[in-house]
Design a protein around this motif. Structure first.
Motif, mmCIF file in Angstrom:
data_model
loop_
_atom_site.group_PDB
_atom_site.id
_atom_site.type_symbol
_atom_site.label_atom_id
_atom_site.label_comp_id
_atom_site.label_asym_id
_atom_site.label_seq_id
_atom_site.Cartn_x
_atom_site.Cartn_y
_atom_site.Cartn_z
ATOM 1 N N ARG A 1 0.841 -1.198 0.000
ATOM 2 C CA ARG A 1 0.000 0.000 0.000
ATOM 3 C C ARG A 1 0.872 1.241 0.000
ATOM 4 N NH1 ARG A 1 -2.851 3.700 3.190
ATOM 5 N NH2 ARG A 1 -5.062 3.952 2.652
ATOM 6 N N ARG A 2 0.605 2.141 -0.919
ATOM 7 C CA ARG A 2 1.374 3.382 -1.030
ATOM 8 C C ARG A 2 0.428 4.580 -1.169
ATOM 9 N NH1 ARG A 2 6.671 2.429 -1.827
ATOM 10 N NH2 ARG A 2 7.315 0.341 -2.509
ATOM 11 N N VAL A 3 1.001 5.759 -1.100
ATOM 12 C CA VAL A 3 0.218 6.994 -1.250
ATOM 13 C C VAL A 3 0.875 7.857 -2.317
ATOM 14 C CG1 VAL A 3 -0.580 9.112 -0.119
ATOM 15 C CG2 VAL A 3 -0.570 6.960 1.147
ATOM 16 N N LYS A 4 0.056 8.433 -3.191
ATOM 17 C CA LYS A 4 0.587 9.303 -4.236
ATOM 18 C C LYS A 4 -0.185 10.616 -4.246
ATOM 19 C CE LYS A 4 2.026 9.279 -9.092
ATOM 20 N NZ LYS A 4 3.445 9.522 -8.732
ATOM 21 N N SER A 5 0.520 11.712 -4.521
ATOM 22 C CA SER A 5 -0.102 13.038 -4.524
ATOM 23 C C SER A 5 -0.160 13.617 -5.929
ATOM 24 C CB SER A 5 0.701 13.994 -3.627
ATOM 25 O OG SER A 5 0.720 13.527 -2.294
ATOM 26 N N PHE A 6 -1.222 14.400 -6.161
ATOM 27 C CA PHE A 6 -1.412 15.077 -7.447
ATOM 28 C C PHE A 6 -1.808 16.516 -7.155
ATOM 29 C CE2 PHE A 6 -2.414 10.642 -7.796
ATOM 30 C CZ PHE A 6 -1.738 10.235 -8.936
ATOM 31 N N THR A 7 -1.198 17.455 -7.840
ATOM 32 C CA THR A 7 -1.515 18.866 -7.607
ATOM 33 C C THR A 7 -2.101 19.495 -8.860
ATOM 34 O OG1 THR A 7 0.746 19.519 -8.223
ATOM 35 C CG2 THR A 7 0.297 19.152 -5.874
ATOM 36 N N GLY A 8 -2.875 20.527 -8.648
ATOM 37 C CA GLY A 8 -3.501 21.227 -9.762
ATOM 38 C C GLY A 8 -4.151 22.509 -9.292
ATOM 39 N N LYS A 9 -4.724 23.261 -10.235
ATOM 40 C CA LYS A 9 -5.388 24.516 -9.894
ATOM 41 C C LYS A 9 -6.805 24.288 -9.384
ATOM 42 C CE LYS A 9 -2.759 27.225 -13.268
ATOM 43 N NZ LYS A 9 -2.834 28.103 -14.465
ATOM 44 N N THR A 10 -7.420 23.171 -9.803
ATOM 45 C CA THR A 10 -8.790 22.865 -9.390
ATOM 46 C C THR A 10 -8.867 21.420 -8.919
ATOM 47 O OG1 THR A 10 -9.503 22.080 -11.574
ATOM 48 C CG2 THR A 10 -9.694 24.449 -11.130
#
Length: 389
Positions: free
Chosen positions: A31-40
């Motif tokens: 089990r892992r965690v991943k992050s995603f960034t954006g304006k919305t």
């Protein structure tokens, strides 16, 4: 894009962007965690969805003699079981797959397909509409990508040879807004039309789309609790969607977050809604609009067929019932409604969709705006002269 987001949490970063963190399992089951960034939020969800879909396809095993339809079906079934596409997406996928299965490459193992065979096949499907053609090319491309990833083929022809989606011989469908004169003729024909006894009357739904800009699926999914006359708002929170075997059903949540919104009730829409509520009859879904002839929800295509009949009667060019929504937006822009407000009313994901879709109307209004500016400057100048005197 997946129709259902991977479950995760949002937070605002120090830079002001939005971060979306999701849990997932790698190839070893860790089990892992991943992050995603954006304006919305929608932008983050889309990126996370693409990652999850790609990660899940690692579980697909492709046989050496698999054909394009074999691979496409496996991926489609995998996406549906894992909730990366809902009923509507799955049904559309099956329809696209059915077209590929009728093609000349249907029974050819993907490892035996040559560049010439692929180009000939793509040339044979240009008779389809642009939207269908894009789905076909996307499904074929995904099959080649998966086959290459699983080492069933040594070369991904589509990437290696730079093969592009063919251009449809039909061209893009031009759904335009009605002119003011056409709108008047259309409304006159609509109100004069006599609905035969025992047939469904869709007049109110058509007027609501024309005066609110709501999508027809959203209108047909309205319930009494969605209408707030006190605050003057229609709360849009559901739609009539199309599922497996093209079955229409009530879907609680629209496809995108901005689709859940409040649309103002105008003086034109208030009496329409009140009449619809007064004539509403009990039905299993608790909907304001319901088809009692077939004891089911009302599908968009049913209203679309009625709309076409009225267009022919009014001698108004018809390119689809969605023209009502475009007409509403055009009248709003002509009336000076700001683009950001129109975006919210229409439920667009971002302001660019609104601006791009109605760029010709905005440009037309911009050309006349200079006159308004000059009149304002002249008025200020006159007031200054009066003050000095």
């Amino acid at each position: 894009m997946p129709e259902r987001e991977c479950k995760g949490t949002f937070r605002i970063t120090k830079s002001g962007s939005i971060e979306y963190r999701i849990p997932y399992y790698d190839a070893k089951g860790t089990r892992r965690v991943k992050s995603f960034t954006g304006k919305t939020r929608d932008e983050c969800i889309e990126r996370a969805g693409e990652f999850c879909a790609k990660n899940e396809t690692k579980n697909i095993v492709i046989k050496r003699d698999a054909t394009i339809p074999d691979i496409a079906r496996q991926k489609l079934e995998n996406d549906y079981v894992k909730n990366f596409c809902g009923e509507a997406g799955y049904d559309r996928g099956l329809q696209t797959l059915a077209i590929i299965e009728r093609g000349e490459l249907a029974d050819v193992p993907i490892r035996k397909i040559t560049e010439r065979m692929l180009e000939r096949y793509l040339g044979s499907i240009t008779c389809y509409a642009p939207s269908v053609l894009r789905k076909l090319f996307s499904m074929v491309s995904s099959a080649f990508a998966l086959a290459y990833d699983r080492r069933v083929i040594d070369t991904n022809l589509i990437v290696a040879k730079g093969i592009r989606c063919p251009v449809s011989s039909k061209g893009e469908k031009d759904v335009r807004a009605m002119t003011e004169e056409e709108q008047k003729r259309f409304i006159d024909a609509l109100m004069e039309h006599k609905v035969p006894y025992g047939r469904n009357d869709y007049k109110r739904q058509i007027l609501l789309e024309l005066y609110t800009g709501m999508r027809m699926g959203e209108i047909n999914a309205l319930k009494p609790e969605n209408i707030d006359f006190k605050r003057g708002l229609i709360h849009v929170e559901a739609t009539i969607s199309r599922g497996i075997n093209s079955r229409s059903y009530y879907k609680k949540h629209p496809k995108t977050e901005p689709s859940i919104r409040d649309v103002p009730i105008s003086k034109r829409t208030e009496p329409i809604l009140k009449e619809a509520l007064e004539e509403m009859r009990d039905n299993p879904e608790g909907l304001i609009f319901y088809d009692f002839n077939k004891d089911d929800v009302i599908a968009t295509y049913q209203v679309g067929s009625f709309f076409q009949r009225i267009c022919r009667k009014a001698k108004v060019p018809c390119a689809g019932q969605h023209a009502l929504r475009h007409t509403f937006a055009t009248r709003c822009i002509e009336a000076g409604v700001p683009a950001i407000v129109l975006k919210r009313w229409l439920g667009h994901t971002n302001i660019h969709i609104t601006m791009d879709r109605y760029v010709d109307v905005f440009e037309r209004m911009n050309n006349s705006a200079i006159g308004q500016f000059e009149n304002y400057i002249d008025r200020v100048k006159e007031e200054c002269m009066v003050y000095v005197a």
